[in-house]
Design a protein around this motif. Structure first.
Motif, PDB file in Angstrom:
ATOM      1  N   ASP A  76      37.152 -17.911  34.953  1.00  0.00           N
ATOM      2  CA  ASP A  76      35.913 -18.686  34.846  1.00  0.00           C
ATOM      3  C   ASP A  76      35.219 -18.742  36.210  1.00  0.00           C
ATOM      4  O   ASP A  76      35.847 -19.083  37.226  1.00  0.00           O
ATOM      5  CB  ASP A  76      36.237 -20.100  34.362  1.00  0.00           C
ATOM      6  CG  ASP A  76      35.004 -20.869  33.946  1.00  0.00           C
ATOM      7  OD1 ASP A  76      34.144 -21.116  34.822  1.00  0.00           O
ATOM      8  OD2 ASP A  76      34.892 -21.234  32.770  1.00  0.00           O
ATOM      9  N   ASN A  78      33.415 -20.837  37.470  1.00  0.00           N
ATOM     10  CA  ASN A  78      33.335 -22.177  38.018  1.00  0.00           C
ATOM     11  C   ASN A  78      34.641 -22.655  38.659  1.00  0.00           C
ATOM     12  O   ASN A  78      34.699 -23.767  39.195  1.00  0.00           O
ATOM     13  CB  ASN A  78      32.923 -23.161  36.918  1.00  0.00           C
ATOM     14  CG  ASN A  78      31.550 -22.860  36.365  1.00  0.00           C
ATOM     15  OD1 ASN A  78      30.550 -22.981  37.046  1.00  0.00           O
ATOM     16  ND2 ASN A  78      31.500 -22.414  35.110  1.00  0.00           N
ATOM     17  N   ASP A  80      37.297 -23.236  41.444  1.00  0.00           N
ATOM     18  CA  ASP A  80      37.069 -23.443  42.879  1.00  0.00           C
ATOM     19  C   ASP A  80      37.276 -22.144  43.654  1.00  0.00           C
ATOM     20  O   ASP A  80      38.269 -21.431  43.439  1.00  0.00           O
ATOM     21  CB  ASP A  80      38.016 -24.511  43.425  1.00  0.00           C
ATOM     22  CG  ASP A  80      37.686 -25.903  42.911  1.00  0.00           C
ATOM     23  OD1 ASP A  80      36.624 -26.062  42.273  1.00  0.00           O
ATOM     24  OD2 ASP A  80      38.485 -26.823  43.143  1.00  0.00           O
ATOM     25  N   THR A 128      27.990 -29.498  32.783  1.00  0.00           N
ATOM     26  CA  THR A 128      26.641 -28.938  32.817  1.00  0.00           C
ATOM     27  C   THR A 128      26.540 -27.880  31.734  1.00  0.00           C
ATOM     28  O   THR A 128      27.539 -27.475  31.136  1.00  0.00           O
ATOM     29  CB  THR A 128      26.343 -28.297  34.184  1.00  0.00           C
ATOM     30  OG1 THR A 128      27.210 -27.162  34.358  1.00  0.00           O
ATOM     31  CG2 THR A 128      26.568 -29.287  35.320  1.00  0.00           C
ATOM     32  N   ALA A 130      26.003 -24.808  32.227  1.00  0.00           N
ATOM     33  CA  ALA A 130      26.722 -23.625  32.706  1.00  0.00           C
ATOM     34  C   ALA A 130      28.217 -23.867  32.816  1.00  0.00           C
ATOM     35  O   ALA A 130      28.992 -22.909  32.914  1.00  0.00           O
ATOM     36  CB  ALA A 130      26.173 -23.206  34.071  1.00  0.00           C
ATOM     37  N   ASN A 131      28.640 -25.119  32.791  1.00  0.00           N
ATOM     38  CA  ASN A 131      30.059 -25.451  32.951  1.00  0.00           C
ATOM     39  C   ASN A 131      30.395 -26.641  32.052  1.00  0.00           C
ATOM     40  O   ASN A 131      30.654 -27.746  32.524  1.00  0.00           O
ATOM     41  CB  ASN A 131      30.356 -25.774  34.421  1.00  0.00           C
ATOM     42  CG  ASN A 131      31.838 -25.921  34.706  1.00  0.00           C
ATOM     43  OD1 ASN A 131      32.681 -25.569  33.884  1.00  0.00           O
ATOM     44  ND2 ASN A 131      32.164 -26.443  35.883  1.00  0.00           N
ATOM     45  N   ALA A 134      33.734 -28.800  32.699  1.00  0.00           N
ATOM     46  CA  ALA A 134      33.839 -28.905  34.155  1.00  0.00           C
ATOM     47  C   ALA A 134      35.106 -29.629  34.603  1.00  0.00           C
ATOM     48  O   ALA A 134      35.763 -29.214  35.562  1.00  0.00           O
ATOM     49  CB  ALA A 134      32.606 -29.607  34.716  1.00  0.00           C
ATOM     50  N   ILE A 137      38.078 -27.338  34.150  1.00  0.00           N
ATOM     51  CA  ILE A 137      38.068 -26.263  35.144  1.00  0.00           C
ATOM     52  C   ILE A 137      38.497 -26.797  36.510  1.00  0.00           C
ATOM     53  O   ILE A 137      39.192 -26.114  37.278  1.00  0.00           O
ATOM     54  CB  ILE A 137      36.670 -25.620  35.215  1.00  0.00           C
ATOM     55  CG1 ILE A 137      36.331 -24.935  33.891  1.00  0.00           C
ATOM     56  CG2 ILE A 137      36.602 -24.609  36.359  1.00  0.00           C
ATOM     57  CD1 ILE A 137      37.307 -23.847  33.461  1.00  0.00           C
ATOM     58  N   LYS A 138      38.126 -28.030  36.831  1.00  0.00           N
ATOM     59  CA  LYS A 138      38.585 -28.661  38.071  1.00  0.00           C
ATOM     60  C   LYS A 138      40.104 -28.846  38.038  1.00  0.00           C
ATOM     61  O   LYS A 138      40.804 -28.615  39.041  1.00  0.00           O
ATOM     62  CB  LYS A 138      37.878 -30.006  38.270  1.00  0.00           C
ATOM     63  CG  LYS A 138      38.235 -30.745  39.550  1.00  0.00           C
ATOM     64  CD  LYS A 138      37.833 -29.984  40.789  1.00  0.00           C
ATOM     65  CE  LYS A 138      36.335 -29.898  40.935  1.00  0.00           C
ATOM     66  NZ  LYS A 138      35.927 -29.230  42.215  1.00  0.00           N
ATOM     67  N   SER A 141      41.734 -25.489  38.455  1.00  0.00           N
ATOM     68  CA  SER A 141      41.675 -25.105  39.867  1.00  0.00           C
ATOM     69  C   SER A 141      42.813 -25.748  40.656  1.00  0.00           C
ATOM     70  O   SER A 141      43.415 -25.114  41.538  1.00  0.00           O
ATOM     71  CB  SER A 141      40.330 -25.510  40.469  1.00  0.00           C
ATOM     72  OG  SER A 141      39.253 -24.838  39.842  1.00  0.00           O
TER      73      SER A 141
END
Length: 331
Positions: A76, A78, A80, A128, A130-131, A134, A137-138, A141
């Motif tokens: 992804d 997004n 980090d 968002t 686009a993410n 989020a 994904i954080k 990461s």
């Protein structure tokens, strides 16, 4: 040597068997023989009591999905930037994240995380267009970050290195763990952990827990199942003058079973981190799929026969292991 094109078309058999068909073997060479294996039809199961982590079409629990499971992509954009170095081999970490987030979403609210699990679950990020995932994904990461630190430090620091994050640590962060003979906070130290929060264990193929019927039952019992396998390409060749199918290894991969359905061809759903999508899969022993005639031999990698057939992928994945996680929904 001309490669056999493995397509999503059904070849020979779409049945499930509780054990491999009878075969003639010599070393790792397997030849096709006429078989009449006992037919298992899990789609006929009715009146099944299914786990609260499953969203099912009806009470018969023939078509179910793990509630709230996300389909995360190991690459992804997004993720980090400082941990993108892990994305190439990130199928395990992404599958771990997918499993942990789904299990934690469905857990009993009485189970409060501590330690690194609390650190992980406290991470947030604004969604968002686009993410949209989020926060997840954080969290992915962060699991990448721990994994990269482990890879860098383990050779020199051993058990004192930053540890990669895995299911035993998660359970230990939810409830005390006693008399295990292992340390759940040391990566891969524990093959099985059971406590008041849940259960996690690991099994390698061949195992009675690794077949289509058993995995479906595990999911109904509240487990999330992470599957490890190796991709191969099938090739036509000749061995000792005998037309033979051999397999060339390509890559290791991990996916998570996200549900199952009544589709007779591809009855499982998987969360595939290589694509970040929901895909359709089946577990098969169908050796005829690789042969041109009844006299063609098949040399399976390491003697393995059970493989995952993913509708959206033309290659074949020979099963290596499963790791399962169950976090209690009520306590």
């Amino acid at each position: 040597m001309k490669p056999i094109m493995l397509t999503a078309a059904l070849v020979c058999s779409t049945l499930f068997y509780d054990k491999a068909p009878t075969i003639d073997t010599k070393g790792t060479q397997v030849k096709t023989v006429n078989t009449a294996p006992r037919r298992i039809d899990p789609e006929k199961i009715t009146a099944v009591v299914h786990s609260p982590i499953l969203d099912c079409d009806d009470t018969s629990a023939l078509s179910c999905n793990v509630h709230g499971m996300l389909f995360l992509n190991q690459s992804d954009p997004n993720i980090d930037g400082d941990v993108m170095a892990d994305e190439g081999g990130g199928c395990l970490d992404t599958s771990i994240t997918t499993t942990v987030l789904a299990a934690m979403l469905n857990r009993s609210p009485k189970l409060k995380p501590s330690g690194r699990t609390k650190t992980l679950m406290d991470l947030t990020a604004p969604a968002t267009a686009a993410n949209p995932n989020a926060t997840a994904i954080k969290q992915l990461s962060q699991i990448y970050r721990w994994s990269l630190a482990y890879q860098k430090e383990k050779a020199t620091l051993g058990d004192k290195a930053t540890q990669a994050y895995f299911f035993p640590e998660l359970l230990a962060d939810l409830a005390p763990v006693k008399n295990t003979g292992c340390d759940p906070h040391i990566f891969l130290s524990c093959k099985r952990i059971t406590n008041a929060a849940g259960d996690t264990w690991f099994a390698t193929y061949p195992s009675p827990e690794i077949n289509a019927t058993a995995i479906r039952k595990l999911m109904r019992d509240g487990y999330i199942v992470l599957l490890a396998y190796k991709w191969y390409v099938a090739n036509n060749s000749t061995v000792d003058g005998v037309p033979t199918v051999t397999f060339t290894p390509r890559a290791d991969h991990k996916v998570v079973f996200s549900g199952f359905s009544q589709d007779p061809a591809y009855p499982f759903f998987i969360a595939n981190p290589g694509k970040g999508t929901k895909q359709h899969a089946a577990l098969r022993y169908d050796i005829q799929r690789f042969t041109n005639s009844a006299g063609t031999a098949v040399i399976f990698p390491q003697g393995h026969q059970l493989y995952i057939d993913i509708k959206e992928n033309p290659n074949v994945g020979f099963i290596e292991s499963i790791t399962v996680l169950k976090i209690n929904t009520t306590i």
